[in-house]
Write a protein that holds these residues in place. Structure first.
Motif, PDB file in Angstrom:
ATOM      1  N   ARG A 192       0.843  -1.205   0.000  1.00  0.00           N
ATOM      2  CA  ARG A 192       0.000   0.000   0.000  1.00  0.00           C
ATOM      3  C   ARG A 192       0.871   1.245   0.000  1.00  0.00           C
ATOM      4  O   ARG A 192       0.618   2.207  -0.736  1.00  0.00           O
ATOM      5  N   GLY A 193       1.918   1.256   0.818  1.00  0.00           N
ATOM      6  CA  GLY A 193       2.820   2.401   0.879  1.00  0.00           C
ATOM      7  C   GLY A 193       3.532   2.640  -0.443  1.00  0.00           C
ATOM      8  O   GLY A 193       3.719   3.790  -0.852  1.00  0.00           O
ATOM      9  N   PHE A 194       3.912   1.565  -1.133  1.00  0.00           N
ATOM     10  CA  PHE A 194       4.540   1.686  -2.444  1.00  0.00           C
ATOM     11  C   PHE A 194       3.599   2.403  -3.404  1.00  0.00           C
ATOM     12  O   PHE A 194       4.001   3.347  -4.091  1.00  0.00           O
ATOM     13  N   PHE A 195       2.340   1.952  -3.461  1.00  0.00           N
ATOM     14  CA  PHE A 195       1.392   2.582  -4.379  1.00  0.00           C
ATOM     15  C   PHE A 195       1.097   4.025  -3.981  1.00  0.00           C
ATOM     16  O   PHE A 195       1.029   4.909  -4.840  1.00  0.00           O
ATOM     17  N   VAL A 196       0.943   4.295  -2.693  1.00  0.00           N
ATOM     18  CA  VAL A 196       0.693   5.674  -2.245  1.00  0.00           C
ATOM     19  C   VAL A 196       1.858   6.576  -2.654  1.00  0.00           C
ATOM     20  O   VAL A 196       1.648   7.689  -3.144  1.00  0.00           O
ATOM     21  N   SER A 197       3.085   6.079  -2.511  1.00  0.00           N
ATOM     22  CA  SER A 197       4.243   6.899  -2.877  1.00  0.00           C
ATOM     23  C   SER A 197       4.288   7.170  -4.379  1.00  0.00           C
ATOM     24  O   SER A 197       4.936   8.116  -4.817  1.00  0.00           O
ATOM     25  N   ALA A 198       3.580   6.340  -5.165  1.00  0.00           N
ATOM     26  CA  ALA A 198       3.523   6.537  -6.620  1.00  0.00           C
ATOM     27  C   ALA A 198       2.284   7.324  -7.045  1.00  0.00           C
ATOM     28  O   ALA A 198       1.990   7.417  -8.235  1.00  0.00           O
ATOM     29  N   GLY A 199       1.555   7.885  -6.070  1.00  0.00           N
ATOM     30  CA  GLY A 199       0.415   8.734  -6.392  1.00  0.00           C
ATOM     31  C   GLY A 199      -0.943   8.047  -6.373  1.00  0.00           C
ATOM     32  O   GLY A 199      -1.929   8.628  -6.806  1.00  0.00           O
ATOM     33  N   TRP A 200      -1.000   6.848  -5.883  1.00  0.00           N
ATOM     34  CA  TRP A 200      -2.256   6.111  -5.790  1.00  0.00           C
ATOM     35  C   TRP A 200      -2.945   6.416  -4.463  1.00  0.00           C
ATOM     36  O   TRP A 200      -2.319   6.872  -3.509  1.00  0.00           O
ATOM     37  N   ALA A 201      -4.257   6.106  -4.409  1.00  0.00           N
ATOM     38  CA  ALA A 201      -5.031   6.266  -3.175  1.00  0.00           C
ATOM     39  C   ALA A 201      -6.140   5.219  -3.143  1.00  0.00           C
ATOM     40  O   ALA A 201      -6.601   4.778  -4.198  1.00  0.00           O
ATOM     41  N   PRO A 202      -6.571   4.837  -1.943  1.00  0.00           N
ATOM     42  CA  PRO A 202      -7.733   3.948  -1.857  1.00  0.00           C
ATOM     43  C   PRO A 202      -8.947   4.659  -2.456  1.00  0.00           C
ATOM     44  O   PRO A 202      -9.088   5.875  -2.329  1.00  0.00           O
ATOM     45  N   ASP A 203      -9.816   3.897  -3.128  1.00  0.00           N
ATOM     46  CA  ASP A 203     -11.005   4.518  -3.707  1.00  0.00           C
ATOM     47  C   ASP A 203     -12.280   4.176  -2.930  1.00  0.00           C
ATOM     48  O   ASP A 203     -13.371   4.518  -3.353  1.00  0.00           O
ATOM     49  N   GLY A 204     -12.137   3.511  -1.790  1.00  0.00           N
ATOM     50  CA  GLY A 204     -13.281   3.196  -0.942  1.00  0.00           C
ATOM     51  C   GLY A 204     -13.859   1.809  -1.149  1.00  0.00           C
ATOM     52  O   GLY A 204     -14.641   1.331  -0.329  1.00  0.00           O
ATOM     53  N   ALA A 205     -13.490   1.132  -2.246  1.00  0.00           N
ATOM     54  CA  ALA A 205     -14.009  -0.213  -2.495  1.00  0.00           C
ATOM     55  C   ALA A 205     -13.250  -1.224  -1.643  1.00  0.00           C
ATOM     56  O   ALA A 205     -12.037  -1.118  -1.457  1.00  0.00           O
ATOM     57  N   MET A 206     -13.981  -2.197  -1.126  1.00  0.00           N
ATOM     58  CA  MET A 206     -13.388  -3.276  -0.329  1.00  0.00           C
ATOM     59  C   MET A 206     -14.001  -4.592  -0.761  1.00  0.00           C
ATOM     60  O   MET A 206     -15.115  -4.627  -1.280  1.00  0.00           O
ATOM     61  N   ARG A 207     -13.277  -5.663  -0.514  1.00  0.00           N
ATOM     62  CA  ARG A 207     -13.814  -7.004  -0.693  1.00  0.00           C
ATOM     63  C   ARG A 207     -13.124  -7.912   0.320  1.00  0.00           C
ATOM     64  O   ARG A 207     -12.040  -7.604   0.815  1.00  0.00           O
ATOM     65  N   ILE A 208     -13.781  -9.009   0.610  1.00  0.00           N
ATOM     66  CA  ILE A 208     -13.247  -9.980   1.558  1.00  0.00           C
ATOM     67  C   ILE A 208     -13.020 -11.290   0.809  1.00  0.00           C
ATOM     68  O   ILE A 208     -13.949 -11.822   0.198  1.00  0.00           O
TER      69      ILE A 208
END
Length: 180
Positions: free
Chosen positions: A145-161
């Motif tokens: 998650r930190g890798f993607f955030v550092s590349a400009g990504w963010a959670p979009d609110g969708a989740m799944r189990i």
């Protein structure tokens, strides 16, 4: 400077890709996946199954917009990424792509291989006309998650189990890759 880069995967890369996958999962998912599930997806039979699947992905992808890339250093596969048109019903597969997986051999981590794979993926997807990129990440995988955030990504609110013998939550992350 080391001989590093990213290129399309070839059939002969499949065994190396499968090994990277198993090593990365063993190193990164021990605290995330149930022990029995992790053992099942990383054991010798699974390794052979992954090798066959990656060979097929490299030689006979479902469409020209499905791609498998490898990062290499001095001719050795150090990581891989696979992407395809997004399948989530709330995204248009004509403009939204999904990073299906992005893994780097844990012994080669923090050497830029993941960043090179992600940059090459984005370049290819832009050429194919995609403007949005999504990926699903285990909620507990703070490193990825930190890798993607550092590349400009963010959670979009969708989740799944995922039911992997125990519930394993995932979150979807996204980024805009349109050129301005």
């Amino acid at each position: 400077m080391a001989d590093v880069g990213v290129r399309p995967a070839r059939r002969e890369d499949a065994a190396d890709i499968a090994l990277v996958q198993v090593r990365a999962w063993l190193a990164g998912y021990q605290e995330i996946l149930p022990t029995a599930t992790l053992a099942e997806v990383t054991g010798p039979e699974a390794l052979e199954m992954w090798r066959e699947r990656w060979a097929e992905a490299a030689t006979a992808p479902p469409s020209p917009r499905h791609r498998l890339l490898v990062s290499v250093e001095k001719g050795e596969v150090t990581g891989f990424a696979a992407h395809a048109p997004a399948e989530d019903p709330d995204h248009d597969p004509a403009t939204t792509a999904e990073v299906l997986t992005l893994l780097v051999d844990p012994e080669r981590g923090r050497s830029g291989h993941g960043s090179r794979l992600l940059a090459a993926t984005v370049d290819m997807l832009r050429e194919d006309g995609f403007t949005t990129l999504v990926t699903w990440v285990f909620e507990a995988n703070e490193s990825l998650r930190g890798f993607f955030v550092s590349a400009g990504w963010a959670p979009d609110g969708a989740m799944r189990i995922l039911d992997m013998g125990a519930p394993v939550p995932m979150i979807r992350m996204h980024t805009d890759i349109s050129e301005e």
